[in-house]
Design an enzyme around this catalytic site. Structure first.
Site, mmCIF file in Angstrom:
data_model
loop_
_atom_site.group_PDB
_atom_site.id
_atom_site.type_symbol
_atom_site.label_atom_id
_atom_site.label_comp_id
_atom_site.label_asym_id
_atom_site.label_seq_id
_atom_site.Cartn_x
_atom_site.Cartn_y
_atom_site.Cartn_z
ATOM 1 N N GLU A 214 4.969 -5.302 11.045
ATOM 2 C CA GLU A 214 5.698 -6.435 10.451
ATOM 3 C C GLU A 214 6.376 -7.289 11.514
ATOM 4 O OE1 GLU A 214 8.140 -5.640 7.014
ATOM 5 O OE2 GLU A 214 9.092 -7.621 7.122
ATOM 6 N N ASP B 210 9.974 -1.531 -1.245
ATOM 7 C CA ASP B 210 11.405 -1.550 -1.578
ATOM 8 C C ASP B 210 11.966 -2.974 -1.455
ATOM 9 O OD1 ASP B 210 11.394 -1.708 1.159
ATOM 10 O OD2 ASP B 210 12.856 -0.120 1.501
ATOM 11 N N SER B 211 11.095 -3.920 -1.086
ATOM 12 C CA SER B 211 11.493 -5.338 -1.169
ATOM 13 C C SER B 211 11.854 -5.681 -2.612
ATOM 14 C CB SER B 211 10.353 -6.243 -0.679
ATOM 15 O OG SER B 211 9.153 -5.990 -1.388
HETATM 16 O O1 KIV Z 1 8.876 -3.684 0.860
HETATM 17 C C1 KIV Z 1 7.821 -4.325 1.060
HETATM 18 O O2 KIV Z 1 7.337 -5.086 0.216
HETATM 19 C C2 KIV Z 1 7.172 -4.119 2.363
HETATM 20 C C3 KIV Z 1 6.065 -5.045 2.733
HETATM 21 C C4 KIV Z 1 6.508 -6.424 2.861
HETATM 22 C C5 KIV Z 1 5.322 -4.553 3.907
HETATM 23 O O3 KIV Z 1 7.552 -3.246 3.075
#
Ligand code: KIV
Length: 265
Positions: A182, A45-46
Site C-alpha cells: 500500500e 477494516d477500512s
Molecule cells: O481495509 C482495507 O480496505 C484495506 C485495503 C485498502 C487494502 O486494507
C-alpha cells in the site's frame, strides 16, 4: 464463476494474468463482485472509516469484522474472501492472535486472514500457516499504524525502502501467500514483485504488482470527502444517488409516488 482458490490465484500469477480484489463489507456489493468475476474480496477494516464514519480503522472490533464477513460470504460463495484482522486482535500475544484468527475462519467461512506488519508478526504468520490458516500480509503504508507513521502518506521512499523490503521478505519467508503493498513508490513495488514468490496486490503501488485492490465505495464514487491519488472513480455514484433521492422526495411531496402501479387493489 469457478471457485477461486490459492492454487487458481497462483496459476494466474504464473501465467502473468492480473488478479482483481475489491474491499467491501456487505452482501449486495459482494454479490456484484462475484457476478463480474472479481477474484478476491477483502473485508477490509477500512469499513471503520467508510461504513461507520470513523476517523481511522483503529476502533474496529473483531465482532464487527465477523458480522460483515458473514454478509460478504453469503453474497460471494465462490470468490476468495480475505478478512482483515482488526487492530489489537493479533498484537497482544501469539496465543490470543491464533485464537482470534481461528475464530474468524470458523465463524465466517472466509478463506484467509490479513495482518498488517512485517518482521514483528513473522512468527505469528508462520504459526497460522502451519495450523492451516492462509495469511495475506500488508506492508508499506499500514493504516493500523497511522499514529506511528505520522499520518496518511507514501511509505518506502529513500532509506525507508530497505525496511519495506525487509518486512516483505519476513512475511514471504514465514509463508504469507499474498501480500498487499500500500502507498509506496511504483519502482519499489516493481522490484519487490519481480523477486517475489508470494502474490503482490497493490493499492497506490503502481501497475507492476500481480494484482490490484480498490475499495468498492471509492470505485463507485460514493466516498467524496477523501480522494487519495491512487483512487479511480468508475462511477459518479454519489451524484446519481443524490439525484434519485431528490426525485423520490419531489415525487412523494408532489403526490406522484406511489402511483396506481405501485399500489395494491
Ligand atoms: O481495509 C482495507 O480496505 C484495506 C485495503 C485498502 C487494502 O486494507
Amino acid at each position: 464463476m469457478e471457485k477461486i482458490t490459492i492454487r487458481s490465484l497462483f496459476r494466474k500469477k504464473r501465467e502473468g494474468k492480473k488478479i482483481t480484489m475489491i474491499s467491501t463489507y456487505d452482501y449486495l456489493s459482494a454479490k456484484l463482485c462475484q457476478e463480474v468475476g472479481i477474484d478476491c474480496i477483502l473485508v477490509g477494516d477500512s469499513l471503520g472509516m467508510v461504513f461507520q464514519g470513523l476517523e481511522s480503522t483503529l476502533p474496529v472490533t473483531l465482532e464487527e469484522m465477523i458480522y460483515h464477513t458473514k454478509a460478504v460470504r453469503r453474497g460471494a460463495k465462490d470468490s476468495f474472501v480475505v478478512v482483515d484482522m482488526p487492530f489489537m486482535s493479533y498484537q497482544v500475544s501469539l496465543e490470543e492472535a491464533i485464537k482470534n484468527c481461528g475464530r474468524v475462519i470458523k465463524e465466517t467461512g472466509a478463506n484467509a486472514v490479513k495482518l498488517e506488519g512485517g518482521e514483528e508478526i513473522a512468527e505469528l504468520v508462520y504459526r497460522l500457516v502451519n495450523i492451516g490458516i492462509p495469511v495475506v500480509g500488508h506492508v508499506g503504508f499500514t493504516p493500523q499504524s497511522v499514529n506511528v507513521l505520522g499520518g496518511y502518506r507514501v511509505v518506502g521512499k529513500g532509506e525507508e525502502a530497505q525496511r519495506v523490503k525487509r518486512d516483505f521478505k519476513a512475511l514471504e519467508e514465514a509463508g504469507a501467500f499474498m501480500i498487499v503493498l500500500e502507498s509506496m513508490p511504483k519502482d519499489l513495488a516493481k522490484e519487490i514483485t519481480q523477486s517475489s514468490k508470494a502474490i503482490t496486490i497493490g493499492i497506490g503501488a503502481g501497475p507492476y504488482c500481480d494484482g490490484q485492490v480498490l475499495v468498492f465505495y471509492d470505485l463507485v464514487g460514493l466516498v467524496e470527502d477523501i480522494k487519495p491519488k491512487f483512487v479511480k472513480k468508475y462511477l459518479e455514484g454519489a451524484r446519481l444517488l443524490r439525484e434519485a433521492l431528490k426525485t423520490f422526495k419531489e415525487e412523494v411531496e408532489g403526490g406522484i409516488f406511489p402511483s396506481e402501479e405501485e399500489s395494491y387493489g
